[in-house]
Every structure is written in structure tokens, then in C-alpha cells.
Design an enzyme around this catalytic site. Sequence first.
Site, PDB file in Angstrom:
ATOM      1  CG  ASP A  92      -1.838   1.111   1.372  1.00 14.57           C
ATOM      2  OD1 ASP A  92      -1.654   2.117   0.665  1.00 14.57           O
ATOM      3  OD2 ASP A  92      -2.765   1.015   2.194  1.00 14.57           O
ATOM      4  CB  SER A  93       0.932   4.278  -2.065  1.00 19.17           C
ATOM      5  OG  SER A  93      -0.294   4.902  -1.706  1.00 19.17           O
ATOM      6  N   GLY A  94       0.717   4.095   1.319  1.00 21.34           N
ATOM      7  CA  GLY A  94       0.742   4.957   2.494  1.00 21.34           C
ATOM      8  C   GLY A  94      -0.315   6.045   2.468  1.00 21.34           C
ATOM      9  CG  PHE A  96      -6.078   4.055   4.960  1.00 18.49           C
ATOM     10  CD1 PHE A  96      -7.394   4.449   4.776  1.00 18.49           C
ATOM     11  CD2 PHE A  96      -5.720   3.477   6.170  1.00 18.49           C
ATOM     12  CE1 PHE A  96      -8.335   4.269   5.794  1.00 18.49           C
ATOM     13  CE2 PHE A  96      -6.653   3.294   7.178  1.00 18.49           C
ATOM     14  CZ  PHE A  96      -7.961   3.694   6.984  1.00 18.49           C
ATOM     15  CD  GLN A 194      -9.535   7.262  -3.162  1.00 16.18           C
ATOM     16  OE1 GLN A 194     -10.660   7.374  -2.664  1.00 16.18           O
ATOM     17  NE2 GLN A 194      -8.571   6.585  -2.556  1.00 16.18           N
ATOM     18  N   GLY A 221     -10.734   4.217  -0.894  1.00 19.48           N
ATOM     19  CA  GLY A 221     -11.654   5.158  -0.289  1.00 19.48           C
ATOM     20  C   GLY A 221     -12.999   4.585   0.090  1.00 19.48           C
ATOM     21  CG  ASP A 271      -5.774  -4.805   2.120  1.00 19.61           C
ATOM     22  OD1 ASP A 271      -5.447  -4.270   3.200  1.00 19.61           O
ATOM     23  OD2 ASP A 271      -6.252  -4.167   1.167  1.00 19.61           O
ATOM     24  CG  HIS A 340     -10.094 -19.774  13.492  1.00 18.56           C
ATOM     25  ND1 HIS A 340     -10.658 -20.935  12.994  1.00 18.56           N
ATOM     26  CD2 HIS A 340     -11.084 -18.828  13.442  1.00 18.56           C
ATOM     27  CE1 HIS A 340     -11.924 -20.704  12.661  1.00 18.56           C
ATOM     28  NE2 HIS A 340     -12.209 -19.433  12.930  1.00 18.56           N
TER      29      HIS A 340
END
Length: 376
Positions: A92-94, A96, A194, A221, A271, A340
Site C-alpha cells: 500500500d502506498s501509504g 490511507f 477514488q 476510499g 486485504d 484461525h
Amino acid sequence: MDFVLQKTDGASAARAGEITTDHGTIQTPIFMPVGTVGSVKGIHVKDLEEQVNAQIILGNTYHLYLRPGLDVLKQAGGLHRFNGWKRPILTDSGGFQVFSLSHRRKLNESGAEFQSHIDGSRHVFTPEGVVDIQRTIGADIIMAFDECPPGDSDFKYAKESMHLTHRWLKRGIDRFDSTEPLYEYNQTFFPIVQGAGFPELRKQSAEYIAAFGREGNAIGGLAVGEPEEVMYEMIEVVNGILPKDKPRYLMGVGTPVNILEAISLGVDMFDCVMPTRNGRNGMLFTSQGIINIKNEKWKHDFSPIDPDAHCTLDAIYSKAYLRHLFVSKEMLGPQLASIHNLTFYLWLVGEARRRILEGTFFEWKERMVKQLAVRL
């Protein structure tokens, strides 16, 4: 990176495919365990491979940039060599994380200036710099730097944010295409759609990024505070535009029900920190529903955690024993619960794939979404 679309479900937009990278193949739909700082919290690489059967994991540019730092990662030969994971990695590019630091960051045309959550030091992320950082981390799939607007953004803010993300995207693509990987394998660049909860913005953004013809595309987003029905509506709008012959990655989503509904709308990759974060707090996702293992009702229940035993550990440890570990604050409890939950998530997307291939996905999904939401 190559993607082969193998089959589309007849009653929905669900798809089964296969992504090929230099670190191995990924069968879609797929869930990617989140290894924010280069490790999936509390889970050994061997368990990720043998118990969870993870095909790809996710690392985070913001966190890895701060710790261990680019000098360590470059000297190690990239994240694969640093953490011992031999299968594909996505970073992830950062964007968020910068969004979540709203009280510590400033956005402008150039990029984002922010304060480290660790020591308060100041740093700047630009679209070009984030490409360089992810080159150094060495992920197989790297993400464009974007702004993630809040779920309750008004139209004006969401539109301005989307256009900023689009301008940053062009700069990021130019940087990616003018540089080479640092290690002996290829990397792939995904743009991000977005537009918050506004269909017209999502449509415009999807058309814009699709025109670049990259090997895959992401939807960002969402799951940031908007109602679930809005999230599903935005996914449907976007997936009606994004190319069918490229994988579609829904970022940061979500519950088992969210994942099945998004698969039915044509998403291929997911993810979320939920399986491990909730697992560490005693919430277990099972094929029968959701369990709070710390509840008194499980004290004398010596049955397996999940009767269908999707995780081999479930055949060894009972609900009563796992509850005992949590009540006793034994560190093994959160670890077993995390294993689990991750195993269950990977089983769920694997079963969805199997059902798509055999043509029974939609009926199975309709039955499962009711079952998975039950609180046991």
C-alpha cells in the site's frame, strides 16, 4: 505480471482468475493478510505458508519507510529477503495512513507533509517519492499515492480530492515507467479509483485510470465510514468500467460478508486487518457465524472452533481451551485466534473460487452471507 480470467459466474459478476508474478502465482479471488511492518502480527512465515496457505501478503509503505527504514531494506535486498517471505508481496502506498494522520499532516499539490507517529519527525511523501520507496521495499505490486477522503466527504471536497489523486497518478506513472526495479524481478504499478460515495465521481475516476492500461487497478476510499449499501453501489459502478481482463483490488475490505458481496460484484483481490486485529481481541470468524471466545458460554464447550475444521489447528484446540488462553491472558490465545481467522478467510475466498468454477457461486453466496453474520 500476467492475469488470466478463467471463468465468470453466470448469475453474478463473480470471477475466477490467476495472477502470475515473478514470486509465484495467485489464484483469485484472493485475500491478502496484512503485514504492515513486514510481518503479519503474531504469525510466523511458516504458519502463513502451511496453516493459512497465504498466496500473497501486504506490507505498508508508510510504516516500512519509518521502520526499519529504506537503508536497512535496501541493504537486505528488499522485503522478501528481509522477512523470509518467498511468495508475492503488495505494498500500500501509504495514502490511507497519511489520511488517518489528519491532525499531523498537510496536503498540497506536491504531496503530503506529515509527522511520524513514532517520534514526531517531519517527512514528505510525493507521488514520485512513494514509487522510489516501493522500488526499495521491492514489492511485486506497488500502489499509486492517493488521497483517501473521509466517507462523509461532501461533493466539492470529494471532487477536488479525486482530481488531486489523478494528477498525482500521472506523476507516479511517469516515475514508475522511467525507473527500473532494484532487484532481480519485475514490479507492477496499480492506479487507485477514488470519488468517495458519489457515483458520477467514481465513474469519472474509473474511466480516467482505466485509460492508462496498467496491469491491474484498485478501488480505494471505501469502508471508511460510509454505509455498506453505498460501498456496494460504488463497487458496482466502478467494476462496470474497469477492464474485465485486469485484476480489481478492493482496498481495506472487510468482513467475510463484505468480501462475498464484493466478489459477486466482480472484485478479485482483498486485504484487511480484521482477521488478525479482531482475532487478538477474541473475535473468531467461522463458517457457522461469529464467536466471542471470551464469553462464559464457551467455558465447557470442548468442540472444535469451527466444526468444518477449515484450519487444521481447529481439530486440535477446543473452544473451551482457547477461551481459557484468553481469560488467562496467555499470548498463545491471540496467536491461535489470528491463525484461525486468516485460515478461514483464505478458505472462504478459495471456496468462492471453487464455486465460481463449478457454476454454483451465487446460490452458495446467498446462503453463506446469512450464516456468516450470525452471532453465536
